[in-house]
Design a protein around this motif. Structure first.
Motif, short mmCIF file in Angstrom:
data_model
loop_
_atom_site.label_atom_id
_atom_site.label_comp_id
_atom_site.label_asym_id
_atom_site.label_seq_id
_atom_site.Cartn_x
_atom_site.Cartn_y
_atom_site.Cartn_z
N ALA A 252 0.81 -1.22 0.00
CA ALA A 252 0.00 0.00 0.00
C ALA A 252 0.84 1.27 0.00
N ASP A 253 2.14 1.18 0.32
CA ASP A 253 3.01 2.36 0.36
C ASP A 253 3.68 2.65 -0.99
N PHE A 254 3.37 1.86 -2.00
CA PHE A 254 3.81 2.13 -3.37
C PHE A 254 2.72 2.93 -4.08
N VAL A 255 3.11 3.84 -4.95
CA VAL A 255 2.12 4.62 -5.69
C VAL A 255 1.36 3.69 -6.64
N ALA A 256 0.14 4.08 -6.94
CA ALA A 256 -0.69 3.29 -7.85
C ALA A 256 0.03 3.10 -9.18
N GLY A 257 0.03 1.89 -9.69
CA GLY A 257 0.63 1.59 -10.97
C GLY A 257 2.12 1.31 -10.93
N ALA A 258 2.76 1.43 -9.76
CA ALA A 258 4.21 1.23 -9.67
C ALA A 258 4.60 -0.24 -9.68
N LEU A 259 3.68 -1.13 -9.36
CA LEU A 259 3.99 -2.55 -9.28
C LEU A 259 3.10 -3.33 -10.24
#
Length: 165
Positions: free
Chosen positions: A64-71
């Motif tokens: 959840a601490d990654f920005v949307a679309g980063a993974l």
């Protein structure tokens, strides 16, 4: 064969030779940031550190601490004798894609359940990874995902001549 010359930790430092095997997972309130393509793709003060003999810590951040679309999930997996089956992720930031540079344990092994919903990245594949503002040096060798900061001393597994450690 382990190295003969181990660095002595100074004040506030840890020796990776004091880390356990099997590894230990501990919480970290340190501010961890990951930058790729000139964009901060993750920021967390709620990371986990996996500590294993001869390896610098590997940081796992909450998904959840990654920005949307980063993974972006990709094909492929690997097996860790301690943590279980890892699934791989492309890490996307700005105009860059770091292919299969992230991994997660969707169903971690017994004792490592805390890693569920957390993601680690290869620091060498990112523009920059920091811990409390300090730029991380990637663990050598291209296989391990350890994060070297001034907090830890080695020598570290991963470089030439360390395969048998």
């Amino acid at each position: 064969m382990p190295p003969l010359k181990r660095a002595k930790p100074g004040p506030g430092q840890e020796s990776v030779w004091d880390y356990p095997r099997p590894p230990r997972v501990e919480t970290s309130a340190e501010l961890v940031e990951i930058t790729l393509g000139g964009v901060v793709v993750a920021r967390s003060s709620d990371a986990l550190r996996v500590l294993e003999t001869s390896h610098p810590p590997t940081y796992y951040l909450p998904h959840a601490d990654f920005v949307a679309g980063a993974l972006v999930p990709v094909e492929g997996s690997s097996y860790c004798e301690w943590k279980g089956v890892a699934a791989y992720l492309d890490v996307v930031g700005g105009d860059r894609v770091a292919a299969a540079a992230g991994w997660t344990y969707p169903t971690p092994s017994l004792g490592f359940e805390v890693l569920r919903d957390h993601v680690a990245v290869m620091p060498a594949a990112m523009d920059r990874c920091t811990v409390e503002g300090q730029t991380v040096q990637p663990q050598q060798g291209g296989f391990y995902g350890g994060w070297i900061t001034s907090r830890v001393v080695g020598p570290f597994k991963g470089g030439p001549g360390t395969h048998g450690w």
